[in-house]
Design an enzyme around this catalytic site. Sequence first.
Site, PDB file in Angstrom:
ATOM      1  N   ARG A  75       0.803  -1.213   0.000  1.00 38.05           N
ATOM      2  CA  ARG A  75       0.000   0.000   0.000  1.00 38.05           C
ATOM      3  C   ARG A  75       0.844   1.275   0.000  1.00 38.05           C
ATOM      4  O   ARG A  75       1.909   1.329   0.616  1.00 38.05           O
ATOM      5  CB  ARG A  75      -0.938   0.008   1.217  1.00 38.05           C
ATOM      6  N   HIS A 101      -0.735  -2.730  -4.740  1.00 33.27           N
ATOM      7  CA  HIS A 101      -0.265  -3.723  -5.717  1.00 33.27           C
ATOM      8  C   HIS A 101      -0.167  -3.176  -7.136  1.00 33.27           C
ATOM      9  O   HIS A 101      -0.430  -3.896  -8.107  1.00 33.27           O
ATOM     10  CB  HIS A 101      -1.152  -4.962  -5.682  1.00 33.27           C
ATOM     11  N   HIS A 172       2.747 -13.403  -4.391  1.00 37.72           N
ATOM     12  CA  HIS A 172       1.552 -13.373  -3.540  1.00 37.72           C
ATOM     13  C   HIS A 172       0.834 -14.729  -3.468  1.00 37.72           C
ATOM     14  O   HIS A 172      -0.392 -14.783  -3.533  1.00 37.72           O
ATOM     15  CB  HIS A 172       0.591 -12.296  -4.054  1.00 37.72           C
ATOM     16  N   ASP A 234      -1.985  -8.735   9.065  1.00 36.91           N
ATOM     17  CA  ASP A 234      -1.734  -8.254   7.705  1.00 36.91           C
ATOM     18  C   ASP A 234      -0.695  -7.152   7.835  1.00 36.91           C
ATOM     19  O   ASP A 234      -0.981  -5.971   7.655  1.00 36.91           O
ATOM     20  CB  ASP A 234      -3.016  -7.756   7.043  1.00 36.91           C
ATOM     21  N   GLU A 297       4.925 -12.791   1.826  1.00 37.08           N
ATOM     22  CA  GLU A 297       5.370 -12.020   0.675  1.00 37.08           C
ATOM     23  C   GLU A 297       6.671 -11.263   0.949  1.00 37.08           C
ATOM     24  O   GLU A 297       6.643 -10.173   1.532  1.00 37.08           O
ATOM     25  CB  GLU A 297       4.292 -11.014   0.285  1.00 37.08           C
TER      26      GLU A 297
END
Length: 332
Positions: A75, A101, A172, A234, A297
Site C-alpha cells: 500500500r 499492488h 503473492h 496483515d 510475501e
Amino acid sequence: MTAEIFATTPEGDTVEIVTLQNGPATARVMTWGATLQDFRLDGTPHSLVLGSPVFEPYRSRMRNYGAVVGRAANRIAGGRAPLNGATVQLETNEAGRTAIHGGSDGCGYVNWSLASHSETSATFTITLADGQAGYPGNLALTATYSLDDEGALTLEITGTTDAPTFCNIAHHSYWNLDGTPTLGGHTMHIDADSYLAVDEHKIPQGGPQPVAGTRFDFRQPRAITTPQDDPKLDHNFCLRLPGTEMHPACTLRAGDLQLEIDTTEPGLQVYDGSGLNSEVPGHGGVPYGPHGGVAIEPQKWPDAPNHPDYPQITLNPGETYRQVSRFHVTRI
C-alpha cells in the site's frame, strides 16, 4: 516439461501455462500475472498453494492468488508519494483511498510473455507502460521461476526503467501445507525482531516496533491464528539482515511438511487470509474461506516513499531492481 494454452481471455490474449519438475516438486506457472497456479510435492495429494484448475477465477475472486504483484506491491497512503521533488498521484484502487499492488492493471492482473522455458525453469517478461496507474516510466520486468534438484522453487525478479519510478515487487501465493480448510494446524516462525504497526487502513505508523510482548512475536514457532488474536495479521515484518545477500525469512509447518523461505528482501508481509472467500471451487473442489491460506510475501516495506527512514523503492534509469526468493518444502 510441457507448455500449453491454459485459456484465452475475452480480450483475445492467450494465457500459457508451463509445468516445471525437478526433484520431488512440480510447479505450474502461467503467463497471467506470472502466477504460480499449482505447487505439489511427491506423495502429497493436494496443492500446497491456493488456486484454481480453471482460469476465470484469476480475473475475479482469485486475483492475487499466486501472482507477481507490483509495480509497487502493498500500500501507498492516499496514492500519493514524493518522487524527485514532485508528488506523484497514483490510482487509488483500494476503496478509492489507497494505492495497492500497482493499481488495477498492475503486473499481477495482466498477461506476461513466456520468454523461455525448460523442464526446470520458465522466464516471463512484461513492460508496464509510462503512466500505468499513474506511475512514471516504462518499467521492464523479468520473472524467472526455477526448481532445483531438492525441489526448492526460486523466483528471481529483475526490473529496469527509462525514467525514475517506484519498483517493489512481491510474490503473492497463499500457502496451505496440510490441505485442510483453515490454518488451524499451522505454526510459523518469522526471522524478525520488529514489525510495522498500521492504522485502520493498514498504512504503517512510524518506525519499526518490537514484536516482544505482542501478537506479532513469531521469533519462536506459534499458531498463526488463535481465537483471541487481535488485530488480524496483515503486517510487514522487518527481517533481520545477517550480512549475506540471501537470508532466512520464515518457516511454516503443518502436518509432516515444512516450508522454508529465504530472500534478499528487507521485509516480509504476512496476511493470515482472514478475508478470503473465493466463492468458486479451488484445487480441492470446494471454495476457499477465511484463513484458507497464508500469504507470505518477501518485499520492501509498504508506503516506503512516504517514510524516508524505510528501505526505499525508487528505481532510476541505469539501475537494475533485483529480488530473489527461495521457497523450499520438505518433510519433517
